[in-house]
Design a protein around this motif. Structure first.
Motif, mmCIF file in Angstrom:
data_model
loop_
_atom_site.group_PDB
_atom_site.id
_atom_site.type_symbol
_atom_site.label_atom_id
_atom_site.label_comp_id
_atom_site.label_asym_id
_atom_site.label_seq_id
_atom_site.Cartn_x
_atom_site.Cartn_y
_atom_site.Cartn_z
ATOM 1 N N ASP A 65 0.868 -1.181 0.000
ATOM 2 C CA ASP A 65 0.000 0.000 0.000
ATOM 3 C C ASP A 65 0.910 1.238 0.000
ATOM 4 O OD1 ASP A 65 -1.477 2.253 0.888
ATOM 5 O OD2 ASP A 65 -2.923 0.982 1.929
ATOM 6 N N PRO A 66 0.881 2.052 -1.046
ATOM 7 C CA PRO A 66 1.820 3.179 -1.144
ATOM 8 C C PRO A 66 1.796 4.114 0.064
ATOM 9 C CG PRO A 66 0.696 2.855 -3.238
ATOM 10 C CD PRO A 66 0.011 1.964 -2.240
ATOM 11 N N ALA A 67 0.612 4.351 0.631
ATOM 12 C CA ALA A 67 0.519 5.270 1.765
ATOM 13 C C ALA A 67 1.199 4.691 3.004
ATOM 14 C CB ALA A 67 -0.949 5.583 2.064
ATOM 15 N N VAL A 68 1.003 3.389 3.239
ATOM 16 C CA VAL A 68 1.632 2.737 4.383
ATOM 17 C C VAL A 68 3.136 2.676 4.190
ATOM 18 C CG1 VAL A 68 1.824 0.574 5.662
ATOM 19 C CG2 VAL A 68 -0.429 1.395 4.945
ATOM 20 N N ARG A 69 3.555 2.302 2.988
ATOM 21 C CA ARG A 69 4.993 2.193 2.726
ATOM 22 C C ARG A 69 5.683 3.537 2.936
ATOM 23 N NH1 ARG A 69 7.342 -2.051 0.079
ATOM 24 N NH2 ARG A 69 9.504 -1.787 -0.548
ATOM 25 N N GLU A 70 5.034 4.614 2.488
ATOM 26 C CA GLU A 70 5.625 5.942 2.665
ATOM 27 C C GLU A 70 5.794 6.279 4.149
ATOM 28 O OE1 GLU A 70 4.750 10.631 1.434
ATOM 29 O OE2 GLU A 70 3.482 9.009 0.666
ATOM 30 N N ARG A 71 4.812 5.930 4.962
ATOM 31 C CA ARG A 71 4.912 6.209 6.400
ATOM 32 C C ARG A 71 6.033 5.401 7.044
ATOM 33 N NH1 ARG A 71 -1.249 5.337 8.149
ATOM 34 N NH2 ARG A 71 -0.467 5.775 10.261
ATOM 35 N N LEU A 72 6.147 4.129 6.650
ATOM 36 C CA LEU A 72 7.208 3.283 7.208
ATOM 37 C C LEU A 72 8.578 3.798 6.779
ATOM 38 C CD1 LEU A 72 8.102 0.711 8.728
ATOM 39 C CD2 LEU A 72 7.860 -0.529 6.559
ATOM 40 N N LEU A 73 8.728 4.128 5.496
ATOM 41 C CA LEU A 73 10.012 4.629 5.009
ATOM 42 C C LEU A 73 10.391 5.943 5.675
ATOM 43 C CD1 LEU A 73 9.766 3.855 1.178
ATOM 44 C CD2 LEU A 73 11.165 2.683 2.884
ATOM 45 N N ASP A 74 9.392 6.790 5.927
ATOM 46 C CA ASP A 74 9.672 8.066 6.591
ATOM 47 C C ASP A 74 10.202 7.848 8.000
ATOM 48 O OD1 ASP A 74 9.458 11.063 6.670
ATOM 49 O OD2 ASP A 74 8.125 10.556 8.333
ATOM 50 N N ILE A 75 9.631 6.863 8.716
ATOM 51 C CA ILE A 75 10.118 6.555 10.069
ATOM 52 C C ILE A 75 11.541 6.018 10.009
ATOM 53 C CG2 ILE A 75 9.826 4.946 12.002
ATOM 54 C CD1 ILE A 75 6.789 5.318 11.648
ATOM 55 N N TYR A 76 11.797 5.103 9.073
ATOM 56 C CA TYR A 76 13.158 4.589 8.926
ATOM 57 C C TYR A 76 14.139 5.719 8.590
ATOM 58 C CZ TYR A 76 11.988 -0.461 8.959
ATOM 59 O OH TYR A 76 11.612 -1.737 9.318
ATOM 60 N N ASP A 77 13.787 6.542 7.604
ATOM 61 C CA ASP A 77 14.723 7.554 7.102
ATOM 62 C C ASP A 77 14.937 8.693 8.090
ATOM 63 O OD1 ASP A 77 14.999 6.111 4.782
ATOM 64 O OD2 ASP A 77 13.577 7.320 3.631
ATOM 65 N N SER A 78 13.855 9.189 8.705
ATOM 66 C CA SER A 78 13.965 10.415 9.501
ATOM 67 C C SER A 78 14.196 10.162 10.983
ATOM 68 C CB SER A 78 12.700 11.267 9.331
ATOM 69 O OG SER A 78 11.562 10.582 9.831
#
Length: 371
Positions: free
Chosen positions: A284-297
């Motif tokens: 799910d693009p929206a979920v993946r974006e949230r997970l990646l943001d937590i990992y990255d930031s």
């Protein structure tokens, strides 16, 4: 590893079949002199009798490796032949005592999350005529028998998912030995001649095959902490001998496990489909974006502050590939069990360790103040 002897493995789990036993098989196939494995069932479960019989099949048991490697789908099928025999503590105890005392060189164990709990039924001596109820109790009996038989040194390689599994198991066994026999010579031998290695295992084994065998992901790790006198049962690309196990524990706990718990939090608050898999929710693009943001930031910054930035970046990439495994039916509902406790142990512990700003993770932790 050369010479006569065997490896005794306590636990028939599909995990070890697709992990340590597979590594030993592949090392032997590569030409190494690898000791044969005898697997010991400790639970007495009648439903696993067929599995024990299958371990004696000279054709081996099947392992299927399915998943993604470098973005490409892979599937490999192997017949693992490192395991030669299966025994049960319920019906073969005296044979197990003899094998442990005279032939075993390595002990491998995976007895479950509660495997180190010491039972109230473990009272009495260490004479070994009947098996103790708990795994530490059985191990104390077997080590006492080995000591009485001449006390050859040996290495114990625990694979339970318990922090500092080797030292914890040694402490439990030593306490039992002190309470039951109190022999200074045995206690000195136990301390000086038995290595309880500190290890970390990592591989998702998604389903069993009957009567023996399993399906597993390509990724695998067996990190073993160096110790004086420690000798490994084989060499394998997935076995790493390391100076300190903690960095590997931090990567797994605060990236792989933390990611699972973040996904479970999203799944819970959005009331998503009950039977949703990890691979589906991360698609799910929206979920993946949230997970990646937590990992990255948040996550990568925390690891960088602890001098592990490059290791963490590589492990995040590996973790995302594992989450995307198209063959892995890993239910979010299973991950969401004991959610508040997992938030504390995975997210809360990361915040305490990293000491870096992590507002999204902090907001999740703050929702579960009494975990």
């Amino acid at each position: 590893m050369t010479g006569d002897g065997i490896i005794l493995q306590f636990g028939t789990s599909r995990f070890l079949q697709a992990h340590a036993d597979l590594f030993l098989h592949e090392a032997a196939e590569a030409g190494q002199a690898v000791l044969p494995v005898t697997i010991v069932q400790t639970s007495g479960s009648a439903e696993r009798v067929g599995r024990l019989a299958a371990f004696s099949d000279p054709a081996g048991y099947p392992i299927i490796i399915r998943g993604l490697e470098n973005g490409q789908k892979v599937e490999r099928r192997l017949a693992v032949k490192s395991v030669k025999h299966g025994l049960s503590t319920a019906t073969h105890w005296l044979e197990i005592v003899d094998l442990f005392a005279h032939q075993s060189r390595f002990i491998i164990s995976n007895t479950g999350d509660a495997g180190y709990e010491v039972s109230n039924d473990d009272s009495g001596s260490l004479d070994g005529r009947e098996p103790a109820a708990s795994f530490p109790g059985k191990l104390a009996q077997l080590l006492h028998a080995r000591f009485q038989a001449g006390g050859e040194p040996m290495t114990v390689l625990p694979c339970e998912l318990i922090n500092r599994n080797g030292p914890v198991l040694k402490a439990r066994v030593t306490k039992i030995a002190e309470q039951r026999v109190g022999e200074p010579a045995f206690l000195a031998w136990l301390d000086g001649h038995v290595i309880f290695a500190n290890t970390l295992v990592d591989r998702i084994v998604s389903e069993p095959l009957e009567p023996a065998g399993a399906v597993a992901e390509p990724y695998a790790l067996w990190a073993i902490e160096r110790a004086p006198g420690l000798v490994l049962p084989c060499r394998h690309p997935s076995i790493q001998l390391v100076d300190d196990i903690e960095p590997f524990e931090r990567l797994k706990l605060h990236i792989l496990n933390l990611g699972h718990t973040v996904l479970a939090e999203i799944w819970l608050i959005e009331s998503r489909r009950k039977d949703e898999f990890v691979r589906e929710i991360v698609s799910d693009p929206a979920v993946r974006e949230r997970l990646l943001d937590i990992y990255d930031s948040e996550v990568l910054g925390g690891f960088a502050a602890q001098g592990m930035g490059e290791q963490a970046k590589a492990y995040v990439a590996t973790t995302l590939e594992r989450f995307d495994n198209p063959f892995l039916d890993h239910r979010i509902a299973d991950i969401a069990g004991n959610h508040a406790l997992k938030v504390a142990r995975r997210l809360g512990a990361f915040l305490e360790w990293s000491k870096t700003p992590s507002p999204t993770l902090q907001a999740i932790v703050d929702k579960y103040p009494h975990a």
